[in-house]
Design a protein around this motif. Structure first.
Motif, PDB file in Angstrom:
ATOM      1  N   VAL A 196      -9.799  -0.934  10.225  1.00 36.15           N
ATOM      2  CA  VAL A 196     -10.823  -1.414   9.291  1.00 36.15           C
ATOM      3  C   VAL A 196     -11.929  -0.386   9.126  1.00 36.15           C
ATOM      4  CG1 VAL A 196     -12.569  -3.184   8.920  1.00 36.15           C
ATOM      5  CG2 VAL A 196     -10.308  -3.840   9.738  1.00 36.15           C
ATOM      6  N   LEU A 197     -12.372   0.217  10.247  1.00 35.40           N
ATOM      7  CA  LEU A 197     -13.412   1.236  10.173  1.00 35.40           C
ATOM      8  C   LEU A 197     -12.950   2.458   9.386  1.00 35.40           C
ATOM      9  CD1 LEU A 197     -14.845   1.041  13.814  1.00 35.40           C
ATOM     10  CD2 LEU A 197     -15.825   0.100  11.722  1.00 35.40           C
ATOM     11  N   ALA A 198     -11.704   2.833   9.591  1.00 34.78           N
ATOM     12  CA  ALA A 198     -11.176   3.970   8.829  1.00 34.78           C
ATOM     13  C   ALA A 198     -11.089   3.652   7.343  1.00 34.78           C
ATOM     14  CB  ALA A 198      -9.795   4.340   9.375  1.00 34.78           C
ATOM     15  N   PHE A 199     -10.709   2.410   7.027  1.00 36.25           N
ATOM     16  CA  PHE A 199     -10.652   2.010   5.619  1.00 36.25           C
ATOM     17  C   PHE A 199     -12.039   2.064   4.977  1.00 36.25           C
ATOM     18  CE2 PHE A 199     -11.302  -1.513   2.651  1.00 36.25           C
ATOM     19  CZ  PHE A 199     -10.401  -1.171   1.654  1.00 36.25           C
ATOM     20  N   ILE A 200     -13.038   1.563   5.705  1.00 35.19           N
ATOM     21  CA  ILE A 200     -14.403   1.587   5.164  1.00 35.19           C
ATOM     22  C   ILE A 200     -14.893   3.021   5.009  1.00 35.19           C
ATOM     23  CG2 ILE A 200     -16.794   0.925   5.626  1.00 35.19           C
ATOM     24  CD1 ILE A 200     -15.742  -1.579   7.015  1.00 35.19           C
ATOM     25  N   ARG A 201     -14.584   3.898   5.996  1.00 38.37           N
ATOM     26  CA  ARG A 201     -15.037   5.285   5.911  1.00 38.37           C
ATOM     27  C   ARG A 201     -14.391   6.017   4.728  1.00 38.37           C
ATOM     28  NH1 ARG A 201     -13.820   6.398  10.559  1.00 38.37           N
ATOM     29  NH2 ARG A 201     -11.818   7.451  10.238  1.00 38.37           N
ATOM     30  N   ARG A 202     -13.117   5.736   4.466  1.00 35.34           N
ATOM     31  CA  ARG A 202     -12.452   6.382   3.335  1.00 35.34           C
ATOM     32  C   ARG A 202     -12.997   5.909   1.994  1.00 35.34           C
ATOM     33  NH1 ARG A 202      -7.796   5.076   6.280  1.00 35.34           N
ATOM     34  NH2 ARG A 202      -7.380   3.396   4.784  1.00 35.34           N
ATOM     35  N   ASN A 203     -13.448   4.655   1.938  1.00 39.53           N
ATOM     36  CA  ASN A 203     -13.867   4.078   0.655  1.00 39.53           C
ATOM     37  C   ASN A 203     -15.377   3.930   0.536  1.00 39.53           C
ATOM     38  OD1 ASN A 203     -11.151   3.104  -0.674  1.00 39.53           O
ATOM     39  ND2 ASN A 203     -11.025   2.491   1.478  1.00 39.53           N
ATOM     40  N   VAL A 204     -16.135   4.621   1.377  1.00 37.47           N
ATOM     41  CA  VAL A 204     -17.592   4.566   1.274  1.00 37.47           C
ATOM     42  C   VAL A 204     -18.084   5.020  -0.095  1.00 37.47           C
ATOM     43  CG1 VAL A 204     -19.705   5.676   2.109  1.00 37.47           C
ATOM     44  CG2 VAL A 204     -18.142   4.628   3.722  1.00 37.47           C
ATOM     45  N   GLY A 214     -10.911  -0.351  -3.226  1.00 38.85           N
ATOM     46  CA  GLY A 214     -10.352   0.425  -2.121  1.00 38.85           C
ATOM     47  C   GLY A 214      -9.012  -0.113  -1.658  1.00 38.85           C
ATOM     48  N   MET A 215      -8.874  -1.425  -1.586  1.00 40.63           N
ATOM     49  CA  MET A 215      -7.585  -2.012  -1.201  1.00 40.63           C
ATOM     50  C   MET A 215      -6.500  -1.699  -2.223  1.00 40.63           C
ATOM     51  SD  MET A 215      -8.900  -5.712   0.239  1.00 40.63           S
ATOM     52  CE  MET A 215      -7.254  -6.248   0.621  1.00 40.63           C
ATOM     53  N   LEU A 216      -6.857  -1.744  -3.514  1.00 41.13           N
ATOM     54  CA  LEU A 216      -5.876  -1.396  -4.543  1.00 41.13           C
ATOM     55  C   LEU A 216      -5.468   0.072  -4.437  1.00 41.13           C
ATOM     56  CD1 LEU A 216      -7.317  -3.307  -7.644  1.00 41.13           C
ATOM     57  CD2 LEU A 216      -5.304  -3.885  -6.291  1.00 41.13           C
ATOM     58  N   ARG A 217      -6.415   0.946  -4.142  1.00 39.11           N
ATOM     59  CA  ARG A 217      -6.072   2.365  -3.970  1.00 39.11           C
ATOM     60  C   ARG A 217      -5.149   2.574  -2.783  1.00 39.11           C
ATOM     61  NH1 ARG A 217     -10.829   6.450  -3.759  1.00 39.11           N
ATOM     62  NH2 ARG A 217      -8.979   7.755  -3.410  1.00 39.11           N
ATOM     63  N   SER A 218      -5.453   1.931  -1.655  1.00 37.73           N
ATOM     64  CA  SER A 218      -4.599   2.058  -0.477  1.00 37.73           C
ATOM     65  C   SER A 218      -3.201   1.523  -0.753  1.00 37.73           C
ATOM     66  CB  SER A 218      -5.225   1.314   0.705  1.00 37.73           C
ATOM     67  OG  SER A 218      -6.500   1.841   1.014  1.00 37.73           O
ATOM     68  N   LEU A 219      -3.126   0.395  -1.456  1.00 45.06           N
ATOM     69  CA  LEU A 219      -1.821  -0.178  -1.775  1.00 45.06           C
ATOM     70  C   LEU A 219      -1.018   0.741  -2.689  1.00 45.06           C
ATOM     71  CD1 LEU A 219       0.080  -2.608  -1.548  1.00 45.06           C
ATOM     72  CD2 LEU A 219      -1.104  -3.632  -3.495  1.00 45.06           C
ATOM     73  N   SER A 220      -1.680   1.325  -3.688  1.00 45.74           N
ATOM     74  CA  SER A 220      -0.969   2.241  -4.591  1.00 45.74           C
ATOM     75  C   SER A 220      -0.513   3.495  -3.857  1.00 45.74           C
ATOM     76  CB  SER A 220      -1.870   2.609  -5.767  1.00 45.74           C
ATOM     77  OG  SER A 220      -3.034   3.279  -5.313  1.00 45.74           O
ATOM     78  N   ASP A 221      -1.335   4.000  -2.916  1.00 44.89           N
ATOM     79  CA  ASP A 221      -0.912   5.179  -2.138  1.00 44.89           C
ATOM     80  C   ASP A 221       0.293   4.856  -1.268  1.00 44.89           C
ATOM     81  OD1 ASP A 221      -2.978   6.577  -3.268  1.00 44.89           O
ATOM     82  OD2 ASP A 221      -4.351   6.294  -1.575  1.00 44.89           O
ATOM     83  N   ARG A 222       0.307   3.679  -0.666  1.00 41.40           N
ATOM     84  CA  ARG A 222       1.469   3.305   0.147  1.00 41.40           C
ATOM     85  C   ARG A 222       2.728   3.182  -0.696  1.00 41.40           C
ATOM     86  NH1 ARG A 222      -1.005  -1.490   4.044  1.00 41.40           N
ATOM     87  NH2 ARG A 222      -2.523  -0.164   5.182  1.00 41.40           N
ATOM     88  N   ILE A 223       2.595   2.601  -1.870  1.00 46.71           N
ATOM     89  CA  ILE A 223       3.772   2.460  -2.748  1.00 46.71           C
ATOM     90  C   ILE A 223       4.275   3.824  -3.180  1.00 46.71           C
ATOM     91  CG2 ILE A 223       4.539   1.598  -4.980  1.00 46.71           C
ATOM     92  CD1 ILE A 223       2.623  -0.737  -4.616  1.00 46.71           C
ATOM     93  N   ARG A 224       3.373   4.752  -3.503  1.00 51.68           N
ATOM     94  CA  ARG A 224       3.778   6.083  -3.930  1.00 51.68           C
ATOM     95  C   ARG A 224       4.445   6.842  -2.788  1.00 51.68           C
ATOM     96  NH1 ARG A 224      -0.816   7.755  -5.015  1.00 51.68           N
ATOM     97  NH2 ARG A 224      -0.944   6.827  -7.098  1.00 51.68           N
ATOM     98  N   THR A 225       3.910   6.702  -1.583  1.00 55.66           N
ATOM     99  CA  THR A 225       4.504   7.390  -0.430  1.00 55.66           C
ATOM    100  C   THR A 225       5.883   6.850  -0.117  1.00 55.66           C
ATOM    101  OG1 THR A 225       2.285   7.724   0.462  1.00 55.66           O
ATOM    102  CG2 THR A 225       4.124   8.001   1.980  1.00 55.66           C
ATOM    103  N   SER A 226       6.027   5.532  -0.172  1.00 59.52           N
ATOM    104  CA  SER A 226       7.345   4.946   0.112  1.00 59.52           C
ATOM    105  C   SER A 226       8.365   5.347  -0.937  1.00 59.52           C
ATOM    106  CB  SER A 226       7.225   3.427   0.184  1.00 59.52           C
ATOM    107  OG  SER A 226       6.776   2.903  -1.056  1.00 59.52           O
ATOM    108  N   GLU A 227       7.972   5.471  -2.181  1.00 64.30           N
ATOM    109  CA  GLU A 227       8.906   5.901  -3.225  1.00 64.30           C
ATOM    110  C   GLU A 227       9.336   7.342  -3.020  1.00 64.30           C
ATOM    111  OE1 GLU A 227       7.003   5.227  -6.895  1.00 64.30           O
ATOM    112  OE2 GLU A 227       7.381   3.046  -6.921  1.00 64.30           O
ATOM    113  N   GLN A 228       8.408   8.205  -2.588  1.00 60.32           N
ATOM    114  CA  GLN A 228       8.765   9.596  -2.341  1.00 60.32           C
ATOM    115  C   GLN A 228       9.719   9.729  -1.159  1.00 60.32           C
ATOM    116  OE1 GLN A 228       5.105  11.692  -1.834  1.00 60.32           O
ATOM    117  NE2 GLN A 228       4.561  11.607  -4.031  1.00 60.32           N
ATOM    118  N   LYS A 229       9.580   8.838  -0.155  1.00 63.67           N
ATOM    119  CA  LYS A 229      10.482   8.922   0.997  1.00 63.67           C
ATOM    120  C   LYS A 229      11.861   8.383   0.687  1.00 63.67           C
ATOM    121  CE  LYS A 229       6.923   8.705   4.581  1.00 63.67           C
ATOM    122  NZ  LYS A 229       6.389   7.919   5.729  1.00 63.67           N
ATOM    123  N   THR A 230      11.957   7.342  -0.092  1.00 67.10           N
ATOM    124  CA  THR A 230      13.256   6.698  -0.346  1.00 67.10           C
ATOM    125  C   THR A 230      14.046   7.370  -1.446  1.00 67.10           C
ATOM    126  OG1 THR A 230      12.116   5.158  -1.833  1.00 67.10           O
ATOM    127  CG2 THR A 230      12.414   4.473   0.444  1.00 67.10           C
TER     128      THR A 230
END
Length: 364
Positions: free
Chosen positions: A31-39, A310-326
């Motif tokens: 949670v702290l890392a999420f807040i620090r990234r989206n400050v 910030g949550m939407l950005r994190s979710l989109s980054d996870r989706i993009r990373t998973s697509e690149q791996k698969t």
């Protein structure tokens, strides 16, 4: 054995004594890392929300609320509590009625006030299109009743005989003036209901009927004493007697109806008298908008909006990373086939090294 182990591991304690979910250190760090990234995003949304709130506070028209306190006194010694509640609600309905609103609007000339003509825009369009009749003074006053009633409120103060009335306006002096006019008109109507103006009319009507009855009776008596023509005396006396009887009957009937109405009014419900406890005075501060509430809501809304982005950005980054791996890349999905010897680069180099120069000679 398995069944016994399952039984032993089961927690039979009540829900209130069971330990709650434990938050791990990893979740807190996440949670702290999420807040620090989206400050930056959270700060930007908070500043934007504060800017919108400040703009609203600058452009919003303040509203002032005037207050007055009325007391409704009962003349009855014993009154049922439910009856008192019903009567008090009836008095509140009278205060907020259209009759009092129309009387105050007419008295203070509120039909031409800009604060009460906002509801006439639709009527103006209808008149331009020919859907309604041209506006008159009466129709303008009727249009002003709706915003007037919306700004006026009345409520009972606990289980007492006190009624608190309030009125909202852009002008504090105007709010107090209108509220005092409402209280004065309500009290005047209650006094008139008791019979101040109607009592005068009743007395005048009784005097008129009494005078007519006495005049008819006197005319009959005078004619009976001074009659000279016996031929027409019987018919004239009958007419005068009928007129005297009719006048006396009208007088008696009116008195009977009046007494019956007074008895019914006294026995039906207790009589109430209203008076002003605290008159309305111009309020010193605006009731809306409230700067603290607006700024607090803006900060909370900015924080929530920033966290959501910030949550939407994190979710989109996870989706993009998973697509690149698969999904396989273009180079990994390419099929490698052996090239012919004439095309392979090493064979081309050997062929060029073993080649011998050829000398060409001409025939002539």
């Amino acid at each position: 054995m398995l069944q016994n182990n399952r039984t032993d591991n089961r927690d039979d304690r009540p829900p209130e004594f069971r330990p709650g979910p434990v938050v791990s250190l990893a979740e807190v760090l996440a949670v702290l890392a999420f807040i620090r990234r989206n400050v930056p995003i959270i700060s930007l949304t908070c500043f934007a929300a504060l800017g919108v709130a400040a703009l609203y506070l600058i452009t919003a028209v303040p509203t002032f609320t005037a207050k007055a306190l009325l007391i409704v006194n009962s003349k009855a010694t014993l009154v049922d509590a439910s009856a008192v509640s019903t009567v008090m609600e009836s008095q509140i309905a009278i205060i907020k009625s259209e009759a009092i609103a129309s009387a105050v609007i007419e008295k203070l000339g509120l039909a031409q006030d800009r604060e009460f003509v906002t509801g006439q825009v639709g009527g103006m369009i209808s008149r331009l299109l020919g859907w309604s009749r041209p506006q008159t003074e009466d129709s303008a006053a009727r249009y002003a009743v709706e915003p007037f009633q919306r700004k006026l409120s009345a409520k009972r103060v606990g289980p007492t005989y006190l009624v608190e009335i309030t009125f909202d306006s852009r002008d504090p002096d105007r709010a107090a003036q209108i509220l005092n006019a409402v209280a004065e008109n309500y009290i005047t109507r209650q006094m008139d209901k008791g019979g101040l103006q109607e009592e005068k009319w009743v007395k005048d009507r009784l005097n008129e009927l009494s005078t007519q009855a006495l005049a008819a009776q006197k005319a009959l008596e005078d004619y009976s004493k001074n009659r000279k023509e016996p031929a027409d005396s019987a018919a004239t006396i009958d007419k005068l007697a009928a007129a005297a009887e009719s006048s006396r009957s009208a007088y008696d009937n009116f008195r009977y109806v009046l007494r019956k109405a007074e008895a019914t009014q006294q026995q039906a419900s207790p009589v109430f008298e209203a008076s002003v406890v605290n008159g309305a005075s111009p309020p010193l501060r605006a009731t809306s908008p409230k700067p603290r509430s607006v700024l607090g809501i803006a900060v909370a809304g900015g924080l929530l909006l920033g966290i959501a982005i910030g949550m939407l950005r994190s979710l989109s980054d996870r989706i993009r990373t998973s697509e690149q791996k698969t999904s396989p890349s273009a180079e990994d999905g390419r099929i490698k086939r052996p090239l012919p010897d004439g095309v392979r680069p090493d064979h081309q180099f050997e062929a060029s090294a073993n080649a011998k120069p050829v000398r060409l000679t001409g025939s002539g």
